[in-house]
Design an enzyme around this catalytic site. Sequence first.
Site, PDB file in Angstrom:
ATOM      1  N   ARG A   1     -30.701  10.795 -31.108  1.00 36.95           N
ATOM      2  CA  ARG A   1     -29.372  10.593 -31.683  1.00 36.95           C
ATOM      3  C   ARG A   1     -29.438  10.900 -33.174  1.00 36.95           C
ATOM      4  O   ARG A   1     -30.488  10.772 -33.793  1.00 36.95           O
ATOM      5  CB  ARG A   1     -28.909   9.153 -31.456  1.00 36.95           C
ATOM      6  CG  ARG A   1     -28.873   8.721 -29.998  1.00 36.95           C
ATOM      7  CD  ARG A   1     -28.574   7.239 -29.877  1.00 36.95           C
ATOM      8  NE  ARG A   1     -28.525   6.777 -28.484  1.00 36.95           N
ATOM      9  CZ  ARG A   1     -29.571   6.297 -27.821  1.00 36.95           C
ATOM     10  NH1 ARG A   1     -30.755   6.215 -28.429  1.00 36.95           N
ATOM     11  NH2 ARG A   1     -29.448   5.894 -26.568  1.00 36.95           N
TER      12      ARG A   1
ATOM     13  N   LYS B   1     -31.648   2.143 -30.010  1.00 31.66           N
ATOM     14  CA  LYS B   1     -30.710   1.028 -29.965  1.00 31.66           C
ATOM     15  C   LYS B   1     -31.451  -0.286 -29.755  1.00 31.66           C
ATOM     16  O   LYS B   1     -32.413  -0.362 -29.002  1.00 31.66           O
ATOM     17  CB  LYS B   1     -29.699   1.233 -28.824  1.00 31.66           C
ATOM     18  CG  LYS B   1     -28.702   2.354 -29.071  1.00 31.66           C
ATOM     19  CD  LYS B   1     -27.700   2.443 -27.939  1.00 31.66           C
ATOM     20  CE  LYS B   1     -26.647   3.510 -28.212  1.00 31.66           C
ATOM     21  NZ  LYS B   1     -25.673   3.610 -27.107  1.00 31.66           N
TER      22      LYS B   1
ATOM     23  N   HIS C   1     -24.570  15.256 -31.447  1.00 38.38           N
ATOM     24  CA  HIS C   1     -24.800  14.652 -30.138  1.00 38.38           C
ATOM     25  C   HIS C   1     -24.807  15.699 -29.020  1.00 38.38           C
ATOM     26  O   HIS C   1     -25.389  15.462 -27.955  1.00 38.38           O
ATOM     27  CB  HIS C   1     -23.732  13.596 -29.847  1.00 38.38           C
ATOM     28  CG  HIS C   1     -24.232  12.474 -28.988  1.00 38.38           C
ATOM     29  ND1 HIS C   1     -25.169  11.544 -29.420  1.00 38.38           N
ATOM     30  CD2 HIS C   1     -23.959  12.139 -27.701  1.00 38.38           C
ATOM     31  CE1 HIS C   1     -25.427  10.695 -28.450  1.00 38.38           C
ATOM     32  NE2 HIS C   1     -24.718  11.039 -27.397  1.00 38.38           N
TER      33      HIS C   1
ATOM     34  N   ARG D   1     -28.234  16.573 -28.048  1.00 32.93           N
ATOM     35  CA  ARG D   1     -28.826  15.588 -27.128  1.00 32.93           C
ATOM     36  C   ARG D   1     -28.426  15.906 -25.689  1.00 32.93           C
ATOM     37  O   ARG D   1     -29.263  15.906 -24.787  1.00 32.93           O
ATOM     38  CB  ARG D   1     -28.362  14.180 -27.524  1.00 32.93           C
ATOM     39  CG  ARG D   1     -28.925  13.044 -26.685  1.00 32.93           C
ATOM     40  CD  ARG D   1     -28.547  11.713 -27.340  1.00 32.93           C
ATOM     41  NE  ARG D   1     -28.813  10.551 -26.519  1.00 32.93           N
ATOM     42  CZ  ARG D   1     -29.986   9.921 -26.456  1.00 32.93           C
ATOM     43  NH1 ARG D   1     -31.007  10.388 -27.138  1.00 32.93           N
ATOM     44  NH2 ARG D   1     -30.137   8.842 -25.710  1.00 32.93           N
TER      45      ARG D   1
ATOM     46  N   HIS E   1     -32.898   5.909 -22.644  1.00 30.90           N
ATOM     47  CA  HIS E   1     -31.858   5.233 -21.871  1.00 30.90           C
ATOM     48  C   HIS E   1     -32.450   4.025 -21.154  1.00 30.90           C
ATOM     49  O   HIS E   1     -33.510   4.127 -20.531  1.00 30.90           O
ATOM     50  CB  HIS E   1     -31.256   6.179 -20.823  1.00 30.90           C
ATOM     51  CG  HIS E   1     -30.350   7.220 -21.391  1.00 30.90           C
ATOM     52  ND1 HIS E   1     -30.045   8.396 -20.730  1.00 30.90           N
ATOM     53  CD2 HIS E   1     -29.666   7.269 -22.564  1.00 30.90           C
ATOM     54  CE1 HIS E   1     -29.220   9.116 -21.471  1.00 30.90           C
ATOM     55  NE2 HIS E   1     -28.982   8.454 -22.588  1.00 30.90           N
TER      56      HIS E   1
ATOM     57  N   TYR F   1     -26.438  13.994 -16.389  1.00 26.16           N
ATOM     58  CA  TYR F   1     -26.891  15.352 -16.707  1.00 26.16           C
ATOM     59  C   TYR F   1     -27.238  16.142 -15.450  1.00 26.16           C
ATOM     60  O   TYR F   1     -27.268  17.365 -15.476  1.00 26.16           O
ATOM     61  CB  TYR F   1     -28.082  15.296 -17.663  1.00 26.16           C
ATOM     62  CG  TYR F   1     -27.714  14.659 -18.982  1.00 26.16           C
ATOM     63  CD1 TYR F   1     -26.851  15.298 -19.877  1.00 26.16           C
ATOM     64  CD2 TYR F   1     -28.188  13.393 -19.331  1.00 26.16           C
ATOM     65  CE1 TYR F   1     -26.485  14.702 -21.070  1.00 26.16           C
ATOM     66  CE2 TYR F   1     -27.831  12.791 -20.532  1.00 26.16           C
ATOM     67  CZ  TYR F   1     -26.985  13.452 -21.390  1.00 26.16           C
ATOM     68  OH  TYR F   1     -26.618  12.857 -22.575  1.00 26.16           O
TER      69      TYR F   1
END
Length: 305
Positions: free
Chosen positions: A150, A174, A243, A246, A269, A278
């Site tokens: 990110r 995150k 993004h 990504r 993730h 994806y």
Amino acid sequence: MKLKNKLAGYLEYCKFRKELDEKTLKAYRIDLKQYFNFVSCDEPDKEKIEEYITELHKKYKQKTVKRKIATLKAYYNYLEEEEIINDNPFRRIKVKFKENVTLPRIIPREEIEQLLNFMYNRLDENDNSVYKYRLRDVVVVEMLFATGARVYEISNIREDSIDLNSGLIRIMGKGGKERYVQISNSSLLAMMKKYFVENRTEIKESGYFFVNNRGNRYTKQSIRLMLKKYTKQAGIERNITPHMFRHSFATYLIEEGVDVSCVQQILGHSSIKTTQIYIHVAAKKQAEILREMHPRNNMKIAGAA
């Protein structure tokens, strides 16, 4: 018992115990205040909560509704775990969502190649005063595509998080979760070393790997503006965002046959469901290839429809 008075304690718990970032904490704060303003009581019953959920569906898209309800569930779970409440009303409330799947936007391979070629060509221009900054921009864009990170993760990479010998990078994601991504392209690694040599003093003083012309951290907003500038100069009409690199990274790896769980790990993730989107993008591309390239489409078969 005034449940909304427990908000400060909960947000403090999220910040220091769960190590959530400021953006997430701000969203939690807004969602919870909105909820208590609507129910206008400290201990709303099941009916009042159902009324609030209905109101959310009237005002917001499904994705936003899902997030706001997830915030409430997390808050009530916290109250239950801390034994502040005995009865968690969300255990008796079932919420179903039917979301339209929005496929992530990716950058065509030829446009990535066009952009990088333009940026590398700019390095050859005789202007030593901006060379090291153009070098930085090349490395930033290359790393967006090479790592699938990110934009804020790229912006926040520390100098001591990169091993320029092995190409291993520690990325903070995150919730303070860290992961490691390997730079496998030797040309990119060589460019990273060049960039470091040119900006060594500023990097050492700031502690961040990517620095601006004032010697401070290269912010995510600056990266967005930089990418917009180079995209326009390269003659690319598409609005390319950080993004999208990504999304492109993940989609092209899956198209090449990389296992989705491996892509999940690289992207950071927490759930494989997030990564599986994806697969749909890659399948769409596969359908286009088969429709355009499969030899059966050019065969003339007597009696076939």
